[in-house]
Motif scaffolding. Structure first.
Motif, PDB file in Angstrom:
ATOM      1  N   ALA B  42      29.738  -1.410  13.368  1.00  0.00           N
ATOM      2  CA  ALA B  42      30.228  -2.864  14.371  1.00  0.00           C
ATOM      3  C   ALA B  42      29.454  -4.323  14.185  1.00  0.00           C
ATOM      4  O   ALA B  42      29.522  -4.467  14.700  1.00  0.00           O
ATOM      5  CB  ALA B  42      28.737  -2.519  15.351  1.00  0.00           C
ATOM      6  N   GLY B  43      28.850  -4.369  13.184  1.00  0.00           N
ATOM      7  CA  GLY B  43      28.149  -5.404  12.625  1.00  0.00           C
ATOM      8  C   GLY B  43      27.245  -5.786  13.100  1.00  0.00           C
ATOM      9  O   GLY B  43      26.612  -4.413  13.862  1.00  0.00           O
ATOM     10  N   ASN B  44      26.718  -6.804  12.359  1.00  0.00           N
ATOM     11  CA  ASN B  44      25.167  -7.006  13.011  1.00  0.00           C
ATOM     12  C   ASN B  44      25.412  -8.379  13.473  1.00  0.00           C
ATOM     13  O   ASN B  44      25.830  -9.252  13.361  1.00  0.00           O
ATOM     14  CB  ASN B  44      24.071  -7.081  11.614  1.00  0.00           C
ATOM     15  N   ASN B  45      23.972  -8.511  14.147  1.00  0.00           N
ATOM     16  CA  ASN B  45      23.955  -9.677  15.198  1.00  0.00           C
ATOM     17  C   ASN B  45      24.064 -10.950  14.182  1.00  0.00           C
ATOM     18  O   ASN B  45      23.661 -10.494  13.478  1.00  0.00           O
ATOM     19  CB  ASN B  45      22.829  -9.705  15.799  1.00  0.00           C
ATOM     20  N   TRP B  46      24.031 -12.604  14.635  1.00  0.00           N
ATOM     21  CA  TRP B  46      24.002 -13.441  13.710  1.00  0.00           C
ATOM     22  C   TRP B  46      22.348 -13.421  13.253  1.00  0.00           C
ATOM     23  O   TRP B  46      21.514 -12.960  13.728  1.00  0.00           O
ATOM     24  CB  TRP B  46      24.129 -14.598  15.024  1.00  0.00           C
ATOM     25  N   ALA B  76      30.969  -7.638  18.812  1.00  0.00           N
ATOM     26  CA  ALA B  76      30.623  -9.018  20.108  1.00  0.00           C
ATOM     27  C   ALA B  76      30.894  -9.955  19.644  1.00  0.00           C
ATOM     28  O   ALA B  76      30.458 -10.281  18.559  1.00  0.00           O
ATOM     29  CB  ALA B  76      29.375  -8.684  20.433  1.00  0.00           C
ATOM     30  N   VAL B  77      31.239 -10.744  20.347  1.00  0.00           N
ATOM     31  CA  VAL B  77      32.282 -12.714  19.893  1.00  0.00           C
ATOM     32  C   VAL B  77      32.004 -13.334  21.000  1.00  0.00           C
ATOM     33  O   VAL B  77      31.044 -12.765  22.102  1.00  0.00           O
ATOM     34  CB  VAL B  77      33.682 -12.325  19.452  1.00  0.00           C
ATOM     35  N   THR B 130      25.021 -19.642  18.351  1.00  0.00           N
ATOM     36  CA  THR B 130      24.596 -18.632  19.317  1.00  0.00           C
ATOM     37  C   THR B 130      23.985 -17.955  18.303  1.00  0.00           C
ATOM     38  O   THR B 130      24.425 -17.510  17.016  1.00  0.00           O
ATOM     39  CB  THR B 130      26.092 -18.006  20.064  1.00  0.00           C
ATOM     40  N   SER B 131      22.923 -17.468  19.120  1.00  0.00           N
ATOM     41  CA  SER B 131      22.458 -16.627  18.194  1.00  0.00           C
ATOM     42  C   SER B 131      22.263 -14.834  19.082  1.00  0.00           C
ATOM     43  O   SER B 131      22.136 -15.220  20.101  1.00  0.00           O
ATOM     44  CB  SER B 131      20.876 -16.213  17.975  1.00  0.00           C
ATOM     45  N   GLY B 132      21.568 -14.071  18.757  1.00  0.00           N
ATOM     46  CA  GLY B 132      21.407 -13.062  19.744  1.00  0.00           C
ATOM     47  C   GLY B 132      22.541 -11.734  19.578  1.00  0.00           C
ATOM     48  O   GLY B 132      23.538 -11.497  18.233  1.00  0.00           O
ATOM     49  N   ALA B 133      22.698 -10.892  20.118  1.00  0.00           N
ATOM     50  CA  ALA B 133      23.790  -9.697  19.947  1.00  0.00           C
ATOM     51  C   ALA B 133      24.953  -9.563  20.310  1.00  0.00           C
ATOM     52  O   ALA B 133      25.750  -9.601  20.360  1.00  0.00           O
ATOM     53  CB  ALA B 133      23.114  -8.248  20.963  1.00  0.00           C
ATOM     54  N   THR B 134      24.852 -11.284  21.236  1.00  0.00           N
ATOM     55  CA  THR B 134      26.405 -11.348  21.847  1.00  0.00           C
ATOM     56  C   THR B 134      27.206 -12.546  20.666  1.00  0.00           C
ATOM     57  O   THR B 134      28.609 -12.168  20.897  1.00  0.00           O
ATOM     58  CB  THR B 134      26.500 -12.445  22.064  1.00  0.00           C
ATOM     59  N   SER B 135      26.511 -12.276  19.279  1.00  0.00           N
ATOM     60  CA  SER B 135      27.601 -13.147  18.255  1.00  0.00           C
ATOM     61  C   SER B 135      27.061 -12.321  17.388  1.00  0.00           C
ATOM     62  O   SER B 135      26.472 -11.683  16.496  1.00  0.00           O
ATOM     63  CB  SER B 135      27.250 -14.650  18.065  1.00  0.00           C
ATOM     64  N   LYS B 136      28.080 -11.202  16.898  1.00  0.00           N
ATOM     65  CA  LYS B 136      27.883 -10.099  15.554  1.00  0.00           C
ATOM     66  C   LYS B 136      28.913 -10.694  14.601  1.00  0.00           C
ATOM     67  O   LYS B 136      30.020 -10.992  14.652  1.00  0.00           O
ATOM     68  CB  LYS B 136      28.108  -8.781  15.701  1.00  0.00           C
TER      69      LYS B 136
END
Lengths: 180, 187
Positions: B42-46, B76-77, B130-136
């Motif tokens: 899934a990738g990681n949060n930024w 998520a992008v 952007t930080s957090g879970a919305t950008s992976k």
């Protein structure tokens, strides 16, 4: 002497460490680095590194573990016949400071021509810890790691290496740039 | 053809793509040796606060022309990203500029001005607003931030979009999977 096209090699740096030893890059350990006490007080551990291009070491560095105690000496040796010989530069006795961080010492800028060198580290106690990768003495001996235990603390001017007895793949080396 | 003495080193092949986590030109050897892993599902949060720029060292043995930069997005992008190439002193040589992060779970290309890189050491830089879970993105997971420092990575706060910087100590426990390419086709 033979004719051949000029060979391009990657520039060295910004770090040259026990993780960047070309001998080890294809044989990573099984687990992440962990914090561990030095195996024996005043034991010097030597790690070979091949420099394919010239560079200048400006700082010596290592990664402190979760306990800081006593003193560390980190340095670079030249080589002959695949063994460390002459100490080229070292940090001198340096109090371990900070936990789980890279500790660096501004050293005399030292030009290193292409060739085989040895990174070296020693500690004066077995309370302080550094980060190391899990390995075995056999795994490290084959590519050229070696050690010695000195009578007094500090990296010796001339190495007297013996076969490696410890599997501690300590994380230490030098930087070619001043910003750490 | 020039004249040179025999050397006990292997010539390197021309570089097509340099990636932050896998290439020996970057920190691939060190990360492999330290057993750094990657969340490829899934990738990681930024991995840093918004507007923090992250820099990974790389070198080139032969001159190449960088024509693209790229990043592997996660599930998520959001927001905007920027990528660029910097010299050893922190001077920005080229960057794309603010670009919407786009393409879930795909490689996102950023077309940069074709830039000749002479043999030497450089840094690839990436930043997000952007930080957090919305950008992976896919990222290498380090045992500690100390490994980023140990391998020569840097970060700089308040650098979005990218600009010439003064490098500062790396503080993240992850490194984004991104890079540059000497060919137009990456994705």
């Amino acid at each position: 002497m033979t004719y051949q096209p000029a060979v391009a090699v990657l520039p060295i740096g910004p770090r040259v460490t026990t993780l960047s030893s070309a001998y080890l890059q294809n044989n990573g350990p099984a687990v992440n680095p962990g914090s561990m006490a030095w195996p024996v007080a005043k034991k010097v551990i030597y790690c070979p590194v091949w420099l394919a291009a010239p560079t200048t070491a400006v700082k010596l560095l290592w990664i402190n573990g979760t306990v800081a105690s006593g003193n560390v000496d980190c340095g670079i040796y030249d080589s002959a016949a695949g063994l460390p010989v002459n100490r080229l530069v070292n940090s001198g006795s340096t109090a371990q400071s900070g936990t789980s961080v890279v500790q660096s010492v501004d050293s005399t800028d030292t030009f290193l021509a292409p060739g085989l060198y040895f990174l070296a580290l020693t500690m004066d106690n077995i309370t302080g810890t550094i980060f190391r990768c899990t390995s075995s003495a056999a795994f490290l001996k084959v590519p050229g790691w070696c050690e010695e235990t000195t009578g007094s603390f500090g990296l010796p001017a001339t190495a007297t290496p013996v076969a490696l007895a410890s599997g501690i793949w300590g994380l230490f080396g030098f930087s070619t740039v001043t910003t750490i | 053809m020039s004249y040179a003495p025999a050397q006990l080193i292997a010539p390197r092949s021309p570089i097509i793509v340099i990636d932050s986590l896998g290439s020996l030109e970057a920190i691939g050897g060190e990360l492999n040796a330290s057993n750094a892993g990657m969340n490829t599902a899934a990738g990681n949060n930024w991995p840093a606060a918004a507007n923090v720029a992250l820099f990974v060292p790389f070198g080139v043995a032969q001159a190449i022309t960088a024509v693209k930069m790229w990043v592997q997005n996660g599930t998520a992008v959001a927001g905007n990203i920027d990528m660029g190439i910097f010299d050893a002193a922190g001077t920005m040589l080229v960057h794309k500029g603010s670009t919407a992060q786009a393409g879930i779970s795909g490689i996102q290309e950023l077309d940069i001005t074709d830039t000749l890189l002479a043999p030497g050491r450089y840094y690839m830089g990436i930043s997000s607003d952007t930080s957090g879970a919305t950008s992976k993105t896919f990222q290498g997971v380090l045992a500690g931030a100390y490994l980023g420092v140990f391998t020569g990575c840097y970060q700089v706060a308040a650098t979005f979009p990218l600009a010439t910087v003064t490098y500062a100590a790396y503080a993240s426990v992850r490194v984004p999977w991104f890079g540059l390419a000497a060919r137009t086709l990456v994705a």
